[in-house]
Design a protein around this motif. Sequence first.
Motif, PDB file in Angstrom:
ATOM      1  N   GLU A 139      39.080  41.726  42.230  1.00  0.00           N
ATOM      2  CA  GLU A 139      39.304  43.062  42.776  1.00  0.00           C
ATOM      3  C   GLU A 139      40.165  43.000  44.038  1.00  0.00           C
ATOM      4  OE1 GLU A 139      35.414  44.826  43.168  1.00  0.00           O
ATOM      5  OE2 GLU A 139      35.059  44.681  40.999  1.00  0.00           O
ATOM      6  N   LYS A 140      39.858  42.077  44.922  1.00  0.00           N
ATOM      7  CA  LYS A 140      40.629  41.915  46.153  1.00  0.00           C
ATOM      8  C   LYS A 140      42.086  41.560  45.829  1.00  0.00           C
ATOM      9  CE  LYS A 140      40.978  38.860  50.137  1.00  0.00           C
ATOM     10  NZ  LYS A 140      40.524  37.605  50.712  1.00  0.00           N
ATOM     11  N   THR A 141      42.283  40.643  44.906  1.00  0.00           N
ATOM     12  CA  THR A 141      43.625  40.202  44.532  1.00  0.00           C
ATOM     13  C   THR A 141      44.400  41.326  43.857  1.00  0.00           C
ATOM     14  OG1 THR A 141      42.804  37.943  44.292  1.00  0.00           O
ATOM     15  CG2 THR A 141      44.919  38.443  43.258  1.00  0.00           C
ATOM     16  N   ALA A 142      43.753  42.050  42.964  1.00  0.00           N
ATOM     17  CA  ALA A 142      44.409  43.171  42.280  1.00  0.00           C
ATOM     18  C   ALA A 142      44.866  44.218  43.296  1.00  0.00           C
ATOM     19  CB  ALA A 142      43.467  43.790  41.258  1.00  0.00           C
TER      20      ALA A 142
ATOM     21  N   ILE B 294      48.188  47.285  39.262  1.00  0.00           N
ATOM     22  CA  ILE B 294      47.538  46.020  38.922  1.00  0.00           C
ATOM     23  C   ILE B 294      46.036  46.213  39.077  1.00  0.00           C
ATOM     24  CG2 ILE B 294      47.316  43.575  39.489  1.00  0.00           C
ATOM     25  CD1 ILE B 294      50.250  43.753  40.523  1.00  0.00           C
ATOM     26  N   LEU B 295      45.320  45.940  38.010  1.00  0.00           N
ATOM     27  CA  LEU B 295      43.871  46.145  37.975  1.00  0.00           C
ATOM     28  C   LEU B 295      43.143  44.807  37.961  1.00  0.00           C
ATOM     29  CD1 LEU B 295      43.887  48.909  35.222  1.00  0.00           C
ATOM     30  CD2 LEU B 295      43.805  49.222  37.713  1.00  0.00           C
ATOM     31  N   PRO B 296      41.862  44.795  38.356  1.00  0.00           N
ATOM     32  CA  PRO B 296      41.108  43.536  38.352  1.00  0.00           C
ATOM     33  C   PRO B 296      41.130  42.817  36.998  1.00  0.00           C
ATOM     34  CG  PRO B 296      39.893  45.198  39.551  1.00  0.00           C
ATOM     35  CD  PRO B 296      41.081  45.891  38.933  1.00  0.00           C
ATOM     36  N   GLU B 297      41.122  43.565  35.898  1.00  0.00           N
ATOM     37  CA  GLU B 297      41.133  42.903  34.588  1.00  0.00           C
ATOM     38  C   GLU B 297      42.465  42.216  34.290  1.00  0.00           C
ATOM     39  OE1 GLU B 297      41.242  47.449  33.742  1.00  0.00           O
ATOM     40  OE2 GLU B 297      40.199  46.107  35.119  1.00  0.00           O
TER      41      GLU B 297
END
Length: 110
Positions: free
Chosen positions: A30-33, A44-47
């Motif tokens: 989540e943080k990276t997305a 850009i989503l967590p998935e």
Amino acid sequence: MRNMIGYCGLDCEKCDAYIATINDDQALREKTANLWAELNNAPILPEHINCEGCRVDGVKTVYCNSLCGIRQCALKKGMATCGECPDIEKCQTVAMVISNDPDALKNLKG
């Protein structure tokens, strides 16, 4: 050269997408997305944050798999990394990575 050094010389083992994937760390995804979405002005989503490294078999982020010009160039030329390319010193494709991360060039030359 270690397989976890990307075509560009970045160390995949230090990438948050790789770390989140191998540790199944949803908070890091989540943080990276969120960060990547902001930096790239893209949805850009967590998935989307799943990657096992750009030079190894396995899942990759959409960017690494099909949008990264560096990876596409190295694959087209049949090179293990940009470090094998005789044009690396004048290459504009990999220049931004090398200029932003001095270790990238060391990884490619080492």
